[in-house]
Design a protein around this motif. Structure first.
Motif, short mmCIF file in Angstrom:
data_model
loop_
_atom_site.label_atom_id
_atom_site.label_comp_id
_atom_site.label_asym_id
_atom_site.label_seq_id
_atom_site.Cartn_x
_atom_site.Cartn_y
_atom_site.Cartn_z
N LEU A 84 -33.94 71.31 -49.06
CA LEU A 84 -34.37 71.48 -47.66
C LEU A 84 -35.11 70.27 -47.16
CD1 LEU A 84 -35.53 75.21 -47.84
CD2 LEU A 84 -33.38 74.33 -46.95
N ASN A 85 -35.96 69.70 -48.00
CA ASN A 85 -36.68 68.50 -47.61
C ASN A 85 -35.72 67.34 -47.36
OD1 ASN A 85 -39.15 69.77 -47.75
ND2 ASN A 85 -39.57 69.11 -49.84
N GLY A 86 -34.65 67.30 -48.15
CA GLY A 86 -33.67 66.22 -47.97
C GLY A 86 -32.99 66.29 -46.61
N TYR A 87 -32.70 67.49 -46.15
CA TYR A 87 -32.06 67.63 -44.83
C TYR A 87 -33.06 67.42 -43.71
CZ TYR A 87 -27.41 69.04 -46.30
OH TYR A 87 -26.13 69.04 -46.82
N ALA A 88 -34.34 67.59 -44.00
CA ALA A 88 -35.36 67.37 -42.98
C ALA A 88 -35.67 65.91 -42.81
CB ALA A 88 -36.63 68.13 -43.34
N ALA A 89 -35.36 65.10 -43.82
CA ALA A 89 -35.75 63.68 -43.78
C ALA A 89 -34.96 62.97 -42.69
CB ALA A 89 -35.48 63.04 -45.12
#
Length: 231
Positions: free
Chosen positions: A226-231
């Motif tokens: 999820l953090n990767g898609y938020a970056a």
């Protein structure tokens, strides 16, 4: 086979009326058939699901069941949609899309543990039922606050579902082994890694985060995605 005479082009069960416009009311509903198929799969596994066994479960003849479903593929579609109705959605997203998606992923994991056969049958083929469409619609509602295009959002939903499916399938496979078998395999791995032949693997496993808490591992891995898609 009933349902196949009118056209050579395969149709979708959700486009067929559950009952004919004329004639007597059917003795059984799709919901009843789906519940029966789910009970069979929960008790004896996906391979046990057959037209004969489901027909016996609802108390009708095998050929009579073909008046409701065209075959086993229809049963699978009804089963996937039936258990997808077990999702519990809040009235509206919280506004924190990562927290909301993680909560949905936890529900999916629990759902797959309740119905272990689901990891084997879940695919893009069975995503047209009303409960599955409701799930997808809610996921996109959750993702309205994510500044990404619709294609990326659909990709993220697919990545999460794929990861949860693989994670649970591995959990189920590990759970099928007897404790003695698991201990024997882990002892073998320890001996191999201790021999110095696989230094990188030994170092990686030695320094990896603890995997003894599957819930924490699940949350940590999903959080990174999820953090990767938020970056």
């Amino acid at each position: 086979m009933p349902g196949s005479e009118s056209s050579d082009v395969p149709d979708v069960i959700w486009e067929r009326p559950e009952r004919a416009a004329r004639g007597p009311r059917p003795a059984h509903s799709r919901a009843e058939i789906a519940d029966a198929a789910v009970r069979v799969a929960d008790a004896d596994g996906l391979d046990a699901v057959s037209m004969r066994k489901v027909a016996a479960e609802i108390g009708c003849g095998t050929m009579s069941l073909y008046n409701y479903v065209a075959g086993k593929e229809d049963l699978y579609e009804l089963m996937v949609d039936a258990v997808s109705g077990e999702y519990v959605f809040p009235d509206r997203p919280s506004g924190d899309w990562r927290a909301d998606l993680l909560a949905l992923a936890r529900q999916t994991r629990a759902l797959m543990h309740r119905h272990p056969w689901l990891t084997k049958v879940l695919s893009q083929r069975y995503i047209l039922g009303p409960n599955v469409l409701r799930y997808s619609e809610y996921c996109l509602w959750v993702l309205e606050s994510l500044d990404r295009d619709s294609g990326t959002k659909m990709e993220l939903i697919g990545v999460i579902n794929g990861l949860v499916t693989a994670y649970v399938a591995n959990e189920l496979a590990m759970g099928e082994g007897a404790p003695q078998e698991v201990a024997t395999r882990m002892a073998y791995l320890a001996r191999e890694l201790g021999g110095g032949q696989y230094p990188r693997l030994a170092a990686a496993l030695g320094s990896a985060p603890a995997l003894t808490d599957p819930d924490a591992t699940f949350d940590r891995v999903l959080g990174r995605i999820l953090n990767g898609y938020a970056a």
